[in-house]
Design a protein around this motif. Structure first.
Motif, PDB file in Angstrom:
ATOM      1  N   GLY A  53       0.788  -1.234   0.000  1.00 44.91           N
ATOM      2  CA  GLY A  53       0.000   0.000   0.000  1.00 44.91           C
ATOM      3  C   GLY A  53       0.811   1.271   0.000  1.00 44.91           C
ATOM      4  O   GLY A  53       0.266   2.354   0.259  1.00 44.91           O
ATOM      5  N   THR A  56      -0.615   3.399  -2.762  1.00 47.83           N
ATOM      6  CA  THR A  56      -2.042   3.605  -2.497  1.00 47.83           C
ATOM      7  C   THR A  56      -2.262   4.700  -1.462  1.00 47.83           C
ATOM      8  O   THR A  56      -3.145   5.559  -1.622  1.00 47.83           O
ATOM      9  N   THR A  57      -1.482   4.692  -0.396  1.00 46.65           N
ATOM     10  CA  THR A  57      -1.663   5.716   0.637  1.00 46.65           C
ATOM     11  C   THR A  57      -1.304   7.109   0.119  1.00 46.65           C
ATOM     12  O   THR A  57      -1.937   8.099   0.497  1.00 46.65           O
ATOM     13  N   ASN A  60      -4.215   8.187  -2.047  1.00 47.80           N
ATOM     14  CA  ASN A  60      -5.344   8.586  -1.214  1.00 47.80           C
ATOM     15  C   ASN A  60      -5.138   9.976  -0.621  1.00 47.80           C
ATOM     16  O   ASN A  60      -6.076  10.772  -0.542  1.00 47.80           O
ATOM     17  N   SER A  70      -6.850  -1.314  -5.478  1.00 45.01           N
ATOM     18  CA  SER A  70      -5.460  -1.713  -5.245  1.00 45.01           C
ATOM     19  C   SER A  70      -5.330  -3.223  -5.419  1.00 45.01           C
ATOM     20  O   SER A  70      -5.976  -3.995  -4.699  1.00 45.01           O
ATOM     21  N   LEU A  81      -1.364  -5.092   2.835  1.00 52.42           N
ATOM     22  CA  LEU A  81      -2.082  -4.035   2.119  1.00 52.42           C
ATOM     23  C   LEU A  81      -3.407  -3.724   2.813  1.00 52.42           C
ATOM     24  O   LEU A  81      -3.742  -2.547   3.031  1.00 52.42           O
ATOM     25  N   LYS A  82      -4.154  -4.772   3.163  1.00 50.99           N
ATOM     26  CA  LYS A  82      -5.436  -4.567   3.840  1.00 50.99           C
ATOM     27  C   LYS A  82      -5.248  -3.855   5.179  1.00 50.99           C
ATOM     28  O   LYS A  82      -6.002  -2.938   5.524  1.00 50.99           O
ATOM     29  N   ASN A  84      -2.747  -1.863   6.101  1.00 55.14           N
ATOM     30  CA  ASN A  84      -2.250  -0.496   5.944  1.00 55.14           C
ATOM     31  C   ASN A  84      -3.275   0.463   5.352  1.00 55.14           C
ATOM     32  O   ASN A  84      -3.094   1.683   5.420  1.00 55.14           O
ATOM     33  N   THR A  85      -4.337  -0.079   4.775  1.00 57.65           N
ATOM     34  CA  THR A  85      -5.370   0.782   4.183  1.00 57.65           C
ATOM     35  C   THR A  85      -6.718   0.601   4.891  1.00 57.65           C
ATOM     36  O   THR A  85      -7.743   1.056   4.389  1.00 57.65           O
ATOM     37  N   LEU A  88      -9.142   3.499   5.212  1.00 58.51           N
ATOM     38  CA  LEU A  88      -9.423   4.278   3.998  1.00 58.51           C
ATOM     39  C   LEU A  88     -10.640   3.688   3.298  1.00 58.51           C
ATOM     40  O   LEU A  88     -10.535   2.681   2.586  1.00 58.51           O
ATOM     41  N   VAL A  91     -10.724   2.922  -0.575  1.00 59.81           N
ATOM     42  CA  VAL A  91      -9.774   1.972  -1.150  1.00 59.81           C
ATOM     43  C   VAL A  91     -10.388   0.576  -1.169  1.00 59.81           C
ATOM     44  O   VAL A  91     -10.858   0.080  -0.141  1.00 59.81           O
ATOM     45  N   CYS A  93      -9.318  -3.153  -1.891  1.00 66.39           N
ATOM     46  CA  CYS A  93      -8.168  -4.049  -2.066  1.00 66.39           C
ATOM     47  C   CYS A  93      -8.630  -5.338  -2.741  1.00 66.39           C
ATOM     48  O   CYS A  93      -9.589  -5.968  -2.291  1.00 66.39           O
TER      49      CYS A  93
END
Length: 252
Positions: A53, A56-57, A60, A70, A81-82, A84-85, A88, A91, A93
């Protein structure tokens, strides 16, 4: 007064200050993407090869109202990834890869997740258990999510990017993707980074052209890889119109 004095002090020390609107092209692809999209907003983004991510971050933060898809196929990295986001809400994933066609491939994970690749030259058995990866296409994913337009396709897949682009053929042919950011390499023998001339050739078939190069990385005294921003014919036309209007204003 204080602002001006501070600016002069910094400039005399070798620093140059730019407001976002005055930042030259080529410093920050996120900023340039935002500029090129105007007057429209960035509303839909695909981050292909999202890893944990990192990008992605950043996307965002720059485009908080955009819907960001993502894509990360490896289970352990997808979990990161899940995580860290998680906060949000915009987002989404997705735990599969994007490529040329629908398929299932075995991925041989590397020690560093950022080195994982589905490119056959790189994706070789290494003693680690292989993981079955579902692969679909950009075109299929757009259809499945009832999307007819994509503002930005970012792909960083360690050499698999031509496959991602091939799977977006229908969208590219109708100009439905405004911009692409692709990690590219400058030496064909370094397979982790898709060779820039190959990416250019694939995108020029659909009228997409190179806008700028960002975040250059060097190795052994030469440029090794970087991020390249490509723009659609419609974005090119908007740039030409904007340049012409600016030229007229200056002439007046």
């Amino acid at each position: 007064m204080i602002k001006t004095a501070l600016k002069h002090l910094l400039q005399s020390s070798g620093y140059k200050i730019f407001a976002n609107e005055q930042m030259p092209v080529g410093f920050n692809w996120l900023l340039d993407v935002e500029r090129l999209a105007r007057p429209a907003d960035i509303s839909t983004i695909f981050d292909v090869g999202a890893n944990a991510g990192q990008t992605t971050t950043l996307l965002n933060a720059r485009f908080p109202s955009a819907k960001i898809f993502s894509f990360e196929p490896l289970a352990s990295t997808f979990s990161a990834l899940k995580k860290n986001t998680a906060g949000l809400s915009n987002v989404n994933c997705i735990n599969f890869a994007l490529g040329r066609e629908n398929s299932v491939l075995n991925l041989h994970p590397k020690t560093a997740s950022t080195q994982n690749s589905l490119l056959p030259d790189i994706n070789q058995p290494n003693g680690a258990p292989a993981e079955s990866i579902r692969v679909t296409t950009v075109d299929e994913t757009l259809g499945a999510n009832h999307l007819d337009h994509l503002n930005l396709l970012k792909t960083d897949t360690e050499g698999f990017d031509l496959e991602v682009i091939a799977g977006a053929k229908a969208a590219l042919s109708r100009g439905a993707i405004d911009m692409l950011v692709v990690e590219v390499g400058f030496h064909p023998q370094r397979r982790h980074h898709t060779y820039l001339p190959d990416v250019q050739a694939a995108l020029l078939e659909h009228g997409y052209d190179l806008y700028c190069i960002y975040d250059q990385n060097h190795y052994d005294g030469r440029i090794d890889y970087a991020d390249a921003l490509f723009v659609s014919p419609s974005i090119q036309k908007n740039c030409s119109r904007s340049y012409a209007e600016t030229f007229v204003r200056h002439a007046e």
